[in-house]
Design an enzyme around this catalytic site. Structure first.
Site, PDB file in Angstrom:
ATOM      1  N   GLU A 408       4.533 -18.430  12.767  1.00 42.19           N
ATOM      2  CA  GLU A 408       5.440 -18.661  12.660  1.00 42.19           C
ATOM      3  C   GLU A 408       6.617 -19.596  13.307  1.00 42.19           C
ATOM      4  O   GLU A 408       7.029 -20.131  12.540  1.00 42.19           O
ATOM      5  CB  GLU A 408       6.422 -17.258  12.436  1.00 42.19           C
ATOM      6  N   PHE A 431       5.361 -13.638   2.970  1.00 45.82           N
ATOM      7  CA  PHE A 431       6.563 -12.281   3.246  1.00 45.82           C
ATOM      8  C   PHE A 431       7.867 -13.751   3.306  1.00 45.82           C
ATOM      9  O   PHE A 431       7.883 -13.545   4.694  1.00 45.82           O
ATOM     10  CB  PHE A 431       6.177 -11.191   2.968  1.00 45.82           C
ATOM     11  N   ALA A 432       8.685 -13.226   3.236  1.00 52.02           N
ATOM     12  CA  ALA A 432      10.148 -13.639   3.374  1.00 52.02           C
ATOM     13  C   ALA A 432      10.621 -12.606   4.386  1.00 52.02           C
ATOM     14  O   ALA A 432      10.801 -13.438   5.932  1.00 52.02           O
ATOM     15  CB  ALA A 432      11.068 -13.408   2.610  1.00 52.02           C
ATOM     16  N   HIS A 475       7.536  -5.915   3.746  1.00 50.44           N
ATOM     17  CA  HIS A 475       6.663  -6.837   2.132  1.00 50.44           C
ATOM     18  C   HIS A 475       7.995  -7.296   1.269  1.00 50.44           C
ATOM     19  O   HIS A 475       8.283  -7.628  -0.040  1.00 50.44           O
ATOM     20  CB  HIS A 475       5.455  -6.691   1.617  1.00 50.44           C
TER      21      HIS A 475
END
Length: 669
Positions: A408, A431-432, A475
């Site tokens: 990320e 996912f945020a 999540h």
């Protein structure tokens, strides 16, 4: 005159490899210049005329050798101790001096110090204090070169201490997987501030790490200017023809403190003495003299020319007035200028789920912006875990729809690099919640880069978020408040398919970094008529979903639907319901206008109450609308716990069941 020789001068052996005298002398003068500047800066530091200095004395051969090996149009991402990069790119010295004094002729308008700046004019991208992110940014610049078929390479510097950071490993992995032409230059100078390499890593050489990433590597004597110049020149020429990353370890030594206040008491005297004998300038000077290439006359001329330039440019910088605070300028430079262009909805529409509207907006933006690159885990052939990009590879190709390693941080940095090269990008966080693994480059690079040196970060980060689907603590978070706090970011959070498509299109037109939140529970549960054509919706404009006189309900995301359901179940409640749609910028006028009309306000958010954006909204309303209020401002949010998994626990965590009662209490106040 062309000379061919291999001779040992004191402690360093030189091989000219057919370099002519002009090149050999240019390398010497190029090293001498930053050394003389540094010597002057150390005097000014002692006099209190500059605030801080990171010395590269003893390491000049690396900066000069690398920079001289690259083309002018090729980017270099240097560190504190790479003054030679800046001087070799012929940056006017008065601008450097102004930068170090925090004056307007520098590169950051006094907003950042020393070498924390970049300049598109000279193709230099400066570091941030977190060190690691610039490695991934180099990946992005190199990716843009590759996509544009420019046959250029990118050089990025770090120290041996920085190789312990996760960003280093992520950047090498991404570069290797994507065959990016990046020259990863590691200056191994023995100490990370005061920590020796023996306490930093256990491998014999940093170059050994390349094998784990399927990369080639090379070890260079960083104090030997000809070894640096010849080796890097050969590598650069080959990398332009055969794009790939290479890890280069320069063995060198830092002769002064990490910065001058640190000192060098932690370094054994015998080690200092040993490396003093390997000084890159002293040894190279002796070599050139011994071969009759350098003379006292030439040496004196170089020194006088450089001294004159330093003194004249320093005088120019000193005469420049100190920068003055101007509030409108400071606020105006946080974001890159964006002139919103309205694209109106057409007459034809079709019913779409929210997930389909996002996919359609993404596809139409890809068609509109040919330089837009999508990056994320499993987004290519698989179509992403939510299938939003399904079929995109067939239409746009794998060069623009890119599966990424689970990196990320590096992928956000790569997006930043693409922006430096004038390209747009989207990063999908699977996912945020996972943005925490890329948090640093979002809040410290993307958010600050325009304010610091006028460089846009044209990046959209899509953030599938929210609870209500039984996904548990990792999540289900809705973490918008992490980013609304950070100046320089824009935060968008649609609740309906129509808004999702229009706002997403605007996000790709906006040259600023946008966090685009998409609630997973709404993906397939909400349907709406959505225009088929490409259209946009401006940021910072709330939608008035219901209109009434008794109370103002302010909400966004899935919570808007909870508020709508509550009003449907209680038709006697006469309420204004505002869907904010974007949280930064925020439609303060719409909120204040409604509150002044109703006199009562309740803010409903999915995030937990403390520290959420609802708290700031409540504070703003108290400050701006206090005399209009007939009751305290109410905030409703989830429990102060992580998001639980089991349905009964998750239902209890979310504020849906509590909202109606709190709303009724407010109405009765």
């Amino acid at each position: 005159m062309e000379v061919e020789m291999s001779q040992k001068a004191q402690n360093i052996s030189y091989n000219t490899k057919g370099l002519n005298a002009e090149v050999l002398l240019d390398l010497y003068r190029s090293m001498l210049k930053p050394r003389m500047i540094e010597e002057k800066m150390l005097v000014l530091l002692r006099q209190g005329k500059i605030s801080k200095w990171f010395s590269g004395i003893g390491q000049e051969a690396i900066s000069i050798g690398v920079t001289k090996s690259l083309l002018e149009e090729e980017y270099i991402l240097p560190m504190h101790r790479n003054l030679g990069v800046f001087t070799s790119r012929n940056i006017p010295l008065y601008r450097l001096f102004s930068q170090w004094q925090g004056k307007a002729s520098g590169f950051t308008k006094g907003r950042d110090r020393s070498f924390h700046f970049g300049t598109q004019e000279f193709k230099i991208v400066g570091m941030i204090s977190h060190l690691g992110p610039q490695l991934g940014v180099a990946d992005g610049i190199a990716l843009a070169h590759k996509l544009k078929k420019e046959n250029n390479i990118t050089a990025v510097f770090t120290g041996e201490g920085g190789t312990s950071e996760g960003d280093f490993h992520e950047a090498l992995n991404v570069a290797s997987v994507w065959d990016l032409p990046v020259l990863f230059c590691v200056e191994n100078n023995g100490y990370g501030l005061s920590t020796p390499t023996s306490e930093q890593f256990r491998c014999e050489n940093i170059a050994d790490r390349a094998k784990g990433y399927g990369m080639e590597s090379v070890i260079i004597d960083g104090n030997n200017i000809l070894e640096v110049y010849n080796t890097i020149s050969e590598l650069a020429q080959d990398m332009r023809k055969n794009p790939r990353p290479v890890l280069v370890e320069f063995k060198t030594f830092r002769m002064r403190g990490h910065e001058e206040a640190s000192g060098t008491k932690y370094v054994p005297d015998e080690l200092m003495e040993e490396w003093a004998k390997k000084d890159p300038i002293d040894n190279y000077r002796q070599f050139l003299f011994s071969e009759g290439i350098l003379s006292e006359e030439i040496e004196d001329a170089y020194r006088q020319e450089i001294k004159t330039e330093i003194n004249e440019d320093l005088k120019k910088a000193n005469l420049e007035a100190s920068i003055e605070f101007d509030e409108s300028t400071e606020l105006g430079d946080v974001y890159h200028a964006f002139e919103y262009q309205e694209f109106y909805p057409g007459e034809t529409s079709k019913e779409l789920r929210m997930i389909d509207a996002i996919s359609e907006g993404l596809k139409q933006s890809m068609q509109r912006h040919q330089d837009l690159v999508l990056m994320g885990q499993d987004i290519a052939e698989y179509g992403g875990v939510f299938k939003i990009t399904e079929g995109f590879v067939e239409e746009f190709g794998k060069s623009r729809v890119r599966n990424t390693p689970i990196c990320e941080s590096s992928i956000v940095e790569t997006a930043m690099g693409l922006s430096i090269k004038g390209m747009k990008s989207m990063v999908e966080m699977q996912f945020a919640d996972f943005v925490s693994s890329g948090f640093n480059p979002v809040v410290n690079y993307l958010a600050k880069v325009h304010y610091r040196w006028n460089q846009k970060a044209d990046v959209v980060i899509r953030m599938p978020c929210g609870a209500g689907v039984g996904a548990g603590p990792f999540h289900s978070q809705t973490n918008e408040a992490w980013f609304t706090k950070t100046p320089g970011l824009k935060v968008v959070y649609p609740a309906f398919p129509y808004d999702a498509k229009g706002l997403l299109n605007t996000a790709f037109n906006d040259p600023n970094p946008v966090l685009f939140f998409e609630h997973k529970a709404l993906y397939r549960s909400i349907r709406q008529e959505v225009p088929e054509n490409y259209f946009t919706i401006p940021f910072g404009k709330a939608a008035l979903m219901k209109e009434g006189n008794d109370v103002t309900i302010i909400s966004f995301g899935a919570a808007v639907h909870w508020a709508l359901k509550t009003l449907e179940e209680n038709p006697e409640i006469d309420a204004d319901l505002l869907d904010l749609r974007s949280l930064q910028p925020l439609d303060k006028e719409a909120m204040f206008r409604s509150v002044k009309k109703t006199g009562k306000v309740i803010i409903l958010q999915e995030d937990s109450v403390f520290g959420g954006i609802g708290s700031d909204i409540a504070a703003m309303i108290n400050e701006e609308c206090f005399e209009y209020l007939d009751a305290p401002v109410k905030r409703v949010g989830s429990l102060e716990t992580p998001v639980p998994f089991a349905k009964a626990l998750e239902d209890g965590y979310l504020p849906k069941s509590r909202f109606s009662a709190i709303l009724q209490d407010l109405l009765q106040y």
